[in-house]
Structures are given as C-alpha cells and as structure tokens.
Design an enzyme around this catalytic site. Structure first.
Site, PDB file in Angstrom:
ATOM      1  N   GLN A  51     -23.193 -28.996 -31.659  1.00 43.14           N
ATOM      2  CA  GLN A  51     -24.316 -28.473 -32.430  1.00 43.14           C
ATOM      3  C   GLN A  51     -24.429 -29.088 -33.824  1.00 43.14           C
ATOM      4  O   GLN A  51     -25.488 -29.020 -34.437  1.00 43.14           O
ATOM      5  CB  GLN A  51     -24.197 -26.947 -32.536  1.00 43.14           C
TER       6      GLN A  51
ATOM      7  N   HIS B  71     -16.353 -25.547 -26.409  1.00 43.10           N
ATOM      8  CA  HIS B  71     -17.631 -24.916 -26.737  1.00 43.10           C
ATOM      9  C   HIS B  71     -18.709 -25.733 -26.024  1.00 43.10           C
ATOM     10  O   HIS B  71     -19.583 -26.317 -26.643  1.00 43.10           O
ATOM     11  CB  HIS B  71     -17.835 -24.866 -28.255  1.00 43.10           C
TER      12      HIS B  71
ATOM     13  N   ASN C  26     -15.190 -20.716 -25.614  1.00 40.88           N
ATOM     14  CA  ASN C  26     -16.266 -19.961 -26.228  1.00 40.88           C
ATOM     15  C   ASN C  26     -17.262 -19.519 -25.169  1.00 40.88           C
ATOM     16  O   ASN C  26     -17.819 -20.348 -24.446  1.00 40.88           O
ATOM     17  CB  ASN C  26     -17.037 -20.811 -27.240  1.00 40.88           C
ATOM     18  N   GLU C  27     -17.472 -18.204 -25.046  1.00 39.30           N
ATOM     19  CA  GLU C  27     -18.532 -17.650 -24.191  1.00 39.30           C
ATOM     20  C   GLU C  27     -18.554 -18.290 -22.808  1.00 39.30           C
ATOM     21  O   GLU C  27     -19.546 -18.944 -22.439  1.00 39.30           O
ATOM     22  CB  GLU C  27     -19.891 -17.804 -24.877  1.00 39.30           C
TER      23      GLU C  27
ATOM     24  N   TYR D 193     -24.611 -10.300 -30.838  1.00 38.13           N
ATOM     25  CA  TYR D 193     -25.901 -10.549 -31.498  1.00 38.13           C
ATOM     26  C   TYR D 193     -26.896  -9.402 -31.338  1.00 38.13           C
ATOM     27  O   TYR D 193     -27.654  -9.103 -32.241  1.00 38.13           O
ATOM     28  CB  TYR D 193     -26.545 -11.834 -30.953  1.00 38.13           C
TER      29      TYR D 193
ATOM     30  N   GLU E 128     -18.383 -14.598 -33.789  1.00 37.18           N
ATOM     31  CA  GLU E 128     -19.769 -14.980 -34.105  1.00 37.18           C
ATOM     32  C   GLU E 128     -20.614 -13.730 -34.295  1.00 37.18           C
ATOM     33  O   GLU E 128     -20.505 -12.777 -33.517  1.00 37.18           O
ATOM     34  CB  GLU E 128     -20.435 -15.789 -32.971  1.00 37.18           C
TER      35      GLU E 128
ATOM     36  N   TRP F 135     -22.116 -16.648 -37.699  1.00 35.11           N
ATOM     37  CA  TRP F 135     -22.764 -17.768 -37.026  1.00 35.11           C
ATOM     38  C   TRP F 135     -24.105 -17.956 -37.691  1.00 35.11           C
ATOM     39  O   TRP F 135     -24.928 -17.074 -37.588  1.00 35.11           O
ATOM     40  CB  TRP F 135     -22.968 -17.510 -35.530  1.00 35.11           C
TER      41      TRP F 135
ATOM     42  N   GLU G 123     -29.623 -25.699 -31.529  1.00 32.03           N
ATOM     43  CA  GLU G 123     -29.485 -24.435 -30.798  1.00 32.03           C
ATOM     44  C   GLU G 123     -29.777 -24.676 -29.302  1.00 32.03           C
ATOM     45  O   GLU G 123     -30.694 -24.143 -28.724  1.00 32.03           O
ATOM     46  CB  GLU G 123     -30.392 -23.356 -31.420  1.00 32.03           C
ATOM     47  N   TRP G 124     -28.999 -25.569 -28.711  1.00 34.61           N
ATOM     48  CA  TRP G 124     -29.003 -25.790 -27.267  1.00 34.61           C
ATOM     49  C   TRP G 124     -30.419 -26.027 -26.735  1.00 34.61           C
ATOM     50  O   TRP G 124     -31.130 -26.841 -27.297  1.00 34.61           O
ATOM     51  CB  TRP G 124     -28.255 -24.646 -26.583  1.00 34.61           C
TER      52      TRP G 124
HETATM   53  O1  IFM Z   1     -25.596 -21.162 -31.092  1.00 35.97           O
HETATM   54  C1  IFM Z   1     -24.973 -20.282 -30.224  1.00 35.97           C
HETATM   55  C2  IFM Z   1     -23.498 -20.605 -30.106  1.00 35.97           C
HETATM   56  O2  IFM Z   1     -23.280 -21.917 -29.692  1.00 35.97           O
HETATM   57  C3  IFM Z   1     -22.838 -19.688 -29.108  1.00 35.97           C
HETATM   58  N1  IFM Z   1     -23.149 -18.318 -29.387  1.00 35.97           N
HETATM   59  C4  IFM Z   1     -24.501 -17.947 -29.635  1.00 35.97           C
HETATM   60  C5  IFM Z   1     -25.100 -18.851 -30.685  1.00 35.97           C
HETATM   61  C6  IFM Z   1     -26.568 -18.461 -30.968  1.00 35.97           C
HETATM   62  O3  IFM Z   1     -27.316 -18.516 -29.807  1.00 35.97           O
END
Ligand code: IFM
Length: 459
Positions: A21, A122, A166-167, A297, A366, A413, A420-421
């Site tokens: 990112q 990640h 991560n996630e 979030y 995050e 975060w 942002e992907w």
């Molecule tokens: O930007 C992402 C991050 O890479 C992983 N968690 C959520 C963030 C916001 O969407």
C-alpha cells in the site's frame, strides 16, 4: 466536546501501514512480482486502474516517514514485510537487498525511539506461488514458514513484536471466493482450503518465530460485530453464518483448538470431509500466542438472503446467504461504513466472554476511517470527521478496558494515505495526506489530535 480517554500506563500508541500500500518500487532491488501486481495490472479490477507501482514511494522516502512517526510521538510502528522482496520466487534464493531495506527501516525506527512491529503477510503473495496453487495448497504454508525463518533470523533481535498474518479472512474469502482481492478467484471449496492453509501457515510461522527467540508473537484478525437486521429467526440464523465465516473460522482453531461447531450449517457440503485438514493441524494452529491483534472499523448489519445459495462461490463469500444492509441514522464514512463506536466495545467484551483466559492480551492493530478530505487554501486538511471517529473509538476502547478486556495497544490505520486495494487511491485513511503527484506529505488535523492524545499520556 467529550473528554479524551486516559489509558493505563505502558499502553502502546502506534500507527500502521502495509508494504504494497505504501512502498512502490515494485521492480527495484530484485523484488519479484506479487499477486497484487498481477491483480492491479488487470484492466477493470481496481478503481481508475490504480496500482501500487509507486504508491507513497516509501521505499525511497522511509526516513521522511519515520521522522513523521517521531513527530507524532508513537511508541510503535506497525509495517509489513513484502515476501516477494525477500524470496522473489516464493521459494529458493533469498534476496539480500530486500532484507537490507527492512534492516535500514528497523534501524531508523530504533534510532527514533520507536518500537518496530512487523507483519509477515499483508497480502502480497509471490506470484510464483500463486501459479502453483496459492493458498489453496499446503505447500504455500510451508514456503511461508521458510520465509518467516529467514526474516526472523535477520531482524528478530531488533523487532520485538511479530504478526504472522494480517486479516486472513480477506486473503481467503475476498481473494479466493468473491474475487475482489488478489488473486481474484471465485471458488467455493478453494476459499475454504485457503482459509485452512493460512491457519497452517500461521502455526508453522509461530514455530519459526519461537525458534528465532523473538519477544512477542501474534496474529491480526479483522473480527466483525455482526448485528441482525431484524429479530426474525432467518436473520438471527444469518448472523450465526456471518459470525462463523468472519470470526469463528479463525478464533475457534486459534484460541480453542477446534473447528467451528456451526461450520456445516454455514458451508454445507463444501466443508464436509474437508480433505485439506490433517491430523495434528489443530495443535499446530492453537499454539499459545503473546497477543491477539484485532482490526476493527464498523459493525455489519446482516440480513438473510436465501437467493444467494445457488452459486457455489457465493456460498462462502462475504455475503453468502446473507447480505449487509444499511444502518439508518448513523454517519457513514467515505467507505460507506457506519460509524458505531459502541460496537467496538461490544466486540471486545464479547470476545472476552467467549474465550475467557484463553484470550491473550489484545492489541488493536488497526482502526481508522477513510473520509472525504479536502485541502484548504492554506494547504491544511481539517478532517474533523476523522478526528471524531478516532475520539469515539478510543473512548469505546477505553470502555472495553474498563469492562475487563486486557488491551495493551492501539495502532491507527493509517499513518499515510495509501493504495486502498481495489478502491485504489480514491479512499484516504491517512493521518498524513499524500499528494500523489509530488509525494508531498501534509499532516492533517487528525495527526495533531493523535499527537496531543499521546503527549497527554507522557505528561
Ligand atoms: O487498508 C486496509 C488494510 O490493508 C487492511 N485493513 C483494512 C484497511 C482499510 O480497508
């Protein structure tokens, strides 16, 4: 204006980013291609065709970014290591120049008095491994353990906190089921195999990190607070499926050493006789951790959606037989995510109730918001919505601590606006604005807010 929360002494304040990112420099110093290079360069998959080729140019500008972190006053910086910089083909030769980059970054952080916290994965899987099956196959977990051992051997003495994944939900389900993340697959069983191999990779990496003698080992999960759209039995059952797919698929094996009791009702025949599972996997996956990383979030409001059953891919997708509905009466961020800080407290308190003493100390790895930032005439960014988001969520976090949840740290975060992907550069999460034309960094009002909160804890 509500008062700022006060956290216990020793509480870690941090900020987070991730390699693809922010780094850019995708073809420099021997880095191999990752699945995100392939995905973002495929027409139509990211907003405006954006890619991470340059991103925030952090690969070259990291000293400036570390100076920003020092000015912010954080105790810790969470970054991720790009596997394709270290092992460009995913297996085989190690790229010394890749290791050198992270070594320089870590030294720069330590000189600034900031503790590094490294995430090993990640989402930037070496493309060569995807070509051999990616997370659908166990071999990828084995290669991940080898890469982990290399990195931990090189940086383990200087990096105290390590996060394996991560996630993993995003890797498994967004990546292999609904195709909104790399590698863009739309499969049913493939996604469930990916979820399992990510867990196996986690277990193998924990072993490698322990062997290297690092101080703290954990994993980061994006756990969801799933709320029923109505009290109807159908919506309540949909919440059980959503909880299974978002939360229990990870927390049950990792924290309780078992697979979710609700997996059959969630995935049906796709999980029956799961041949990707082996004896001994649960012991490997459930090794004790020093902390659990939680990313939070927003809450998700879930409604039953039986029409989604027909498609085997959707059967495991994020909106499989359930769908997210809009929560009325609350502000939504630029991601269209509802802002409900109390759900953050609920999620953490519920986690503690579910797992009791099996829940290790928690780090919020995050939390933050994308907002419709505008630049004032003097160049400032008065991002009052982000300030209120952070204030509300920090207050909600303190409420969870007061209710008995052992939370040791909080990472915003993100330090910088970044890629942002699939949303490309349209969505801005940073405490610092990045002008992608000039790469100029401008701290926003939220940066000052967080800086002041941290400073107040030092007085
Ligand atoms: O930007 C992402 C991050 O890479 C992983 N968690 C959520 C963030 C916001 O969407």
């Amino acid at each position: 204006m509500t008062e700022l929360p006060v956290f216990p002494s020793g509480f870690v304040f941090g900020a987070a980013t991730a390699s693809y990112q922010i780094e850019g420099a995708v073809r420099e110093d021997g880095r191999g291609p990752s699945i995100w290079d392939t995905y973002s360069h495929t027409p139509g998959l990211t907003a405006n065709g954006d890619t991470g080729d340059v991103a925030c140019d952090h690969y070259h500008r990291y000293p400036e970014d570390v100076a920003l972190l020092r000015d912010l006053g954080v105790d810790s910086y969470r970054f991720s290591i790009a596997w394709p910089r270290i092992v460009p083909e995913g297996a085989g030769p190690v790229n010394a120049k890749g290791l050198d980059f992270y070594s320089r970054l870590v030294d720069e952080l330590l000189e600034a008095g900031i503790e590094p916290a490294a995430t090993l994965y990640h989402w930037d899987l070496p493309q060569a491994l995807e070509d051999r099956g990616g997370w659908r196959v166990r071999e990828t977990a084995e290669r991940f353990a080898e890469y982990t051992a290399v990195v931990a051997g090189h940086l383990g003495d200087r990096v105290p906190r390590w996060i394996t994944f991560n996630e993993p939900w995003c890797s498994a389900f967004l990546g292999y089921s609904i195709g909104r993340h790399a590698p863009g697959a739309k499969e049913g069983r493939g996604a469930l195999a990916a979820a399992h191999h990510l867990l196996v990779g986690h277990g193998l990496a924990v072993k490698a990190l322990r062997a290297a003698g690092v101080r703290e080992v954990g994993i980061t999960l994006n756990l969801d607070r799933n709320l029923p759209a109505t009290d109807s039995p159908a919506d309540l059952a949909a919440v059980v499926r959503a909880d299974t797919q978002h939360n229990l698929v990870w927390t049950e094996p990792i924290l309780a050493g078992r697979y979710p009791a609700t997996e059959e009702e969630t995935w049906g025949e796709l999980i029956t006789g799961a041949d990707f599972r082996r004896d001994g996997d649960l012991e490997l996956i459930s090794q004790p951790l020093d902390f659990l990383g939680v990313n939070y979030y927003r809450p998700i409001v879930v409604a039953d959606a039986p029409h989604r059953e027909a498609d085997p891919a959707l059967r495991v997708a994020t909106d499989n037989r359930y769908e997210e509905v809009t929560l009325p009466g609350v502000r939504h961020t630029a991601m269209n995510w509802p802002v409900v800080p109390e759900s953050f407290t609920d999620l953490l308190v519920r986690l503690k109730q579910q797992y009791g003493d099996a829940l290790p100390p928690v780090h919020i790895t995050e939390n933050g918001s994308a907002e419709h930032d505008t630049v004032a005439e003097d160049g400032a960014v008065h991002d009052s919505d982000r300030v209120e988001y952070l204030r509300g969520h920090l207050t909600a976090l303190k409420a969870a601590i007061d209710a008995g949840v052992d939370v040791r740290g909080y990472y915003v975060w993100s330090l910088l606006d970044n890629f942002e992907w699939a949303f490309g550069y349209d969505k801005r999460f940073g405490l610092v604005r990045v002008d992608y034309e000039t790469q100029e960094r401008t701290p926003k009002d939220s940066f000052r807010f967080y800086q002041e909160l941290i400073a107040a804890h030092r007085r």
